[in-house]
Write a protein that holds these residues in place. Structure first.
Motif, PDB file in Angstrom:
ATOM      1  N   GLU A 102       0.835  -1.191   0.000  1.00 25.39           N
ATOM      2  CA  GLU A 102       0.000   0.000   0.000  1.00 25.39           C
ATOM      3  C   GLU A 102       0.875   1.248   0.000  1.00 25.39           C
ATOM      4  N   LEU A 103       0.663   2.119  -0.963  1.00 26.09           N
ATOM      5  CA  LEU A 103       1.379   3.381  -1.078  1.00 26.09           C
ATOM      6  C   LEU A 103       0.406   4.527  -0.846  1.00 26.09           C
ATOM      7  N   PRO A 104       0.877   5.747  -0.655  1.00 28.76           N
ATOM      8  CA  PRO A 104      -0.019   6.861  -0.314  1.00 28.76           C
ATOM      9  C   PRO A 104      -1.197   7.037  -1.263  1.00 28.76           C
ATOM     10  N   ASN A 105      -0.981   6.953  -2.566  1.00 36.45           N
ATOM     11  CA  ASN A 105      -2.057   7.203  -3.520  1.00 36.45           C
ATOM     12  C   ASN A 105      -2.399   6.002  -4.397  1.00 36.45           C
ATOM     13  N   MET A 106      -1.806   4.867  -4.082  1.00 32.03           N
ATOM     14  CA  MET A 106      -2.035   3.700  -4.921  1.00 32.03           C
ATOM     15  C   MET A 106      -1.590   2.442  -4.186  1.00 32.03           C
ATOM     16  N   SER A 107      -1.896   1.301  -4.776  1.00 23.78           N
ATOM     17  CA  SER A 107      -1.397   0.031  -4.256  1.00 23.78           C
ATOM     18  C   SER A 107      -0.729  -0.730  -5.393  1.00 23.78           C
ATOM     19  N   VAL A 108       0.224  -1.575  -5.020  1.00 28.89           N
ATOM     20  CA  VAL A 108       0.977  -2.362  -5.997  1.00 28.89           C
ATOM     21  C   VAL A 108       0.884  -3.831  -5.609  1.00 28.89           C
ATOM     22  N   ASP A 109       0.390  -4.656  -6.524  1.00 31.50           N
ATOM     23  CA  ASP A 109       0.343  -6.103  -6.345  1.00 31.50           C
ATOM     24  C   ASP A 109       1.423  -6.742  -7.215  1.00 31.50           C
ATOM     25  N   ALA A 110       2.048  -7.788  -6.694  1.00 33.27           N
ATOM     26  CA  ALA A 110       3.053  -8.524  -7.465  1.00 33.27           C
ATOM     27  C   ALA A 110       2.947 -10.006  -7.123  1.00 33.27           C
ATOM     28  N   ALA A 111       3.252 -10.852  -8.096  1.00 31.07           N
ATOM     29  CA  ALA A 111       3.208 -12.296  -7.878  1.00 31.07           C
ATOM     30  C   ALA A 111       4.237 -12.974  -8.779  1.00 31.07           C
ATOM     31  N   LEU A 112       4.818 -14.043  -8.261  1.00 35.89           N
ATOM     32  CA  LEU A 112       5.791 -14.832  -9.005  1.00 35.89           C
ATOM     33  C   LEU A 112       5.496 -16.305  -8.775  1.00 35.89           C
ATOM     34  N   GLU A 113       5.592 -17.092  -9.837  1.00 31.99           N
ATOM     35  CA  GLU A 113       5.320 -18.523  -9.742  1.00 31.99           C
ATOM     36  C   GLU A 113       6.363 -19.289 -10.548  1.00 31.99           C
ATOM     37  N   LEU A 114       6.955 -20.305  -9.922  1.00 31.49           N
ATOM     38  CA  LEU A 114       7.919 -21.175 -10.590  1.00 31.49           C
ATOM     39  C   LEU A 114       7.307 -22.556 -10.737  1.00 31.49           C
ATOM     40  N   VAL A 115       7.388 -23.106 -11.935  1.00 32.52           N
ATOM     41  CA  VAL A 115       6.827 -24.424 -12.228  1.00 32.52           C
ATOM     42  C   VAL A 115       7.974 -25.335 -12.632  1.00 32.52           C
ATOM     43  N   ASP A 116       8.213 -26.371 -11.830  1.00 32.40           N
ATOM     44  CA  ASP A 116       9.314 -27.297 -12.066  1.00 32.40           C
ATOM     45  C   ASP A 116       8.755 -28.635 -12.524  1.00 32.40           C
ATOM     46  N   GLY A 117       8.861 -28.914 -13.823  1.00 34.30           N
ATOM     47  CA  GLY A 117       8.445 -30.182 -14.401  1.00 34.30           C
ATOM     48  C   GLY A 117       9.581 -30.734 -15.220  1.00 34.30           C
ATOM     49  N   ASP A 118       9.351 -30.979 -16.510  1.00 40.90           N
ATOM     50  CA  ASP A 118      10.443 -31.378 -17.394  1.00 40.90           C
ATOM     51  C   ASP A 118      11.490 -30.272 -17.476  1.00 40.90           C
ATOM     52  N   THR A 119      11.017 -29.039 -17.457  1.00 39.90           N
ATOM     53  CA  THR A 119      11.883 -27.865 -17.390  1.00 39.90           C
ATOM     54  C   THR A 119      11.302 -26.916 -16.347  1.00 39.90           C
ATOM     55  N   THR A 120      12.071 -25.914 -15.975  1.00 36.61           N
ATOM     56  CA  THR A 120      11.590 -24.918 -15.019  1.00 36.61           C
ATOM     57  C   THR A 120      11.124 -23.683 -15.783  1.00 36.61           C
ATOM     58  N   LYS A 121       9.871 -23.310 -15.564  1.00 33.67           N
ATOM     59  CA  LYS A 121       9.303 -22.140 -16.225  1.00 33.67           C
ATOM     60  C   LYS A 121       8.682 -21.236 -15.178  1.00 33.67           C
ATOM     61  N   ALA A 122       8.314 -20.026 -15.598  1.00 33.30           N
ATOM     62  CA  ALA A 122       7.817 -19.054 -14.630  1.00 33.30           C
ATOM     63  C   ALA A 122       6.609 -18.299 -15.159  1.00 33.30           C
ATOM     64  N   ASN A 123       5.764 -17.892 -14.240  1.00 38.40           N
ATOM     65  CA  ASN A 123       4.735 -16.879 -14.461  1.00 38.40           C
ATOM     66  C   ASN A 123       5.044 -15.701 -13.537  1.00 38.40           C
ATOM     67  N   ALA A 124       4.722 -14.504 -13.976  1.00 44.05           N
ATOM     68  CA  ALA A 124       4.931 -13.330 -13.136  1.00 44.05           C
ATOM     69  C   ALA A 124       3.925 -12.253 -13.536  1.00 44.05           C
ATOM     70  N   LYS A 125       3.564 -11.417 -12.575  1.00 46.63           N
ATOM     71  CA  LYS A 125       2.641 -10.326 -12.890  1.00 46.63           C
ATOM     72  C   LYS A 125       2.825  -9.173 -11.913  1.00 46.63           C
ATOM     73  N   LEU A 126       2.474  -8.011 -12.406  1.00 45.49           N
ATOM     74  CA  LEU A 126       2.572  -6.777 -11.634  1.00 45.49           C
ATOM     75  C   LEU A 126       1.338  -5.946 -11.935  1.00 45.49           C
ATOM     76  N   GLN A 127       0.726  -5.387 -10.886  1.00 45.09           N
ATOM     77  CA  GLN A 127      -0.491  -4.603 -11.073  1.00 45.09           C
ATOM     78  C   GLN A 127      -0.454  -3.344 -10.221  1.00 45.09           C
ATOM     79  N   LEU A 128      -0.815  -2.219 -10.833  1.00 45.40           N
ATOM     80  CA  LEU A 128      -0.940  -0.941 -10.137  1.00 45.40           C
ATOM     81  C   LEU A 128      -2.417  -0.596 -10.049  1.00 45.40           C
ATOM     82  N   ASN A 129      -2.884  -0.213  -8.858  1.00 47.29           N
ATOM     83  CA  ASN A 129      -4.285   0.172  -8.640  1.00 47.29           C
ATOM     84  C   ASN A 129      -4.333   1.545  -7.985  1.00 47.29           C
TER      85      ASN A 129
END
Length: 333
Positions: free
Chosen positions: A217-244
């Protein structure tokens, strides 16, 4: 006692704090749990039970503030036209983005659903332990931490359309459950105010899915962030960033979704939700794949309050020369 865990049903206009259902993307969220489906028939029976029990618990909770089971989210009966799955007898849909959980300290449970009754959904069920400080530990099929923050606005405005592009902005556990056969994630999660962590294992695919997410939480906005690692045959990632942030009479969000683990590209979503008059809320959404901007999706939604927790909802979308429409009756809890 606060639940201290989070379930998200996206709404950028208002923040409702009952139960301390903490807001991810400016609405309520409780610690959720996913329940996998060993077969089509079993899955339909289980999600029907979740919907039915949750609906009854929500009605009881609205009538009794001391209810043993409290929820956050919504359920909706809707009709859609123009989507690929409409031709598969899913033009009429019963959908939900909701979780119900015991609100007290100690041992409890949580269950819920995301998606439409039928093929395109994920259900949740888990045993939980809540501390006096509101931290919540869950074991079973918890909703991935990645799905608790920075959710795409489309999931709230036009759920059926969002389910057809579940690779954008959703956990690999969620996307895999919706799109793959016998994709049955099991795991555990930890949630506290403004943060979550989860670990899932999918046996038939021999994959581990580790996710962390949070909100600042910031003074005039909020910032969401998420990171996901998927380890199967290879290692891959999802990531996201959101400003509200609040903007004029409504609220705006800007989200960047990288979905490598879901075999998708990077997408930018811009959304604005605002009131029009006393009873109508309008949402405008543009979602643009950065590698193929000509494949952008544009969506417009309207929610008309009927009093209490009921509303009429309508939405339209356009992407790649294809138009889709939805209208439905929605109950929020």
């Amino acid at each position: 006692m606060p639940l201290g865990a989070a379930f998200y049903a996206h709404s950028n206009v208002h923040k409702d704090p009952p139960l301390k259902l903490e807001c991810c993307d400016s609405t309520r969220h409780i610690g959720p749990m996913t329940c996998s489906k060993p077969s089509h028939t079993t899955r339909i029976a289980l999600v029907s039970l979740c919907f039915g029990l949750g609906f009854g618990a929500s009605c009881a909770g609205m009538a009794n503030a001391e209810s043993w089971l409290l929820g956050g989210g919504w359920v909706m009966l809707s009709a859609t036209d123009g989507l690929d799955h409409s031709s598969k007898h899913e033009g009429l849909a019963f959908g939900s983005n909701g979780t119900w959980a015991t609100p007290t300290e100690g041992l409890g449970l949580s269950f819920g659903a995301f998606g439409n009754l039928g093929r395109l959904h994920e259900t949740y069920a888990a045993v939980t332990w809540q501390t006096a400080q509101g931290d919540r530990f869950s074991v079973g099929n918890p909703r991935p931490a990645y799905d608790l923050f920075a959710r795409a606005a489309l999931t709230d405005v036009f759920l059926s359309a969002a389910l057809e592009r579940s690779e954008v902005g959703l956990s690999r556990a969620t996307n895999g459950t919706i799109t793959e056969p016998k994709y049955l994630p099991l795991g555990a999660s930890y949630m506290r105010d403004g943060a979550a962590m989860s670990l899932h294992y999918v046996e038939d695919y021999d994959s581990y899915i580790l996710g962390v997410a949070g909100r600042m939480e910031l003074p005039n906005m909020s910032v969401d962030a998420a990171l996901e690692l998927v380890d199967g045959d290879t290692t891959k990632a999802n990531a996201k960033l959101q400003l509200n942030r609040d903007l004029g009479p409504g609220a705006a969000s800007a989200s960047l979704f990288y979905s490598g683990a879901n075999a998708a590209g990077t997408e930018l979503e811009l959304a604005y939700r605002h009131p029009v008059g006393a009873h109508v809320t309008v949402s405008e959404i543009v979602s643009v794949p950065l590698s193929e901007p000509d494949q952008a999706l544009v969506a417009l939604g309207a929610q008309v309050g009927l009093g209490g927790a009921w509303s009429l909802n309508a939405a339209a979308s356009y992407a790649d020369t294809q138009s889709a429409f939805m209208a439905g009756l929605r109950l929020e809890f």
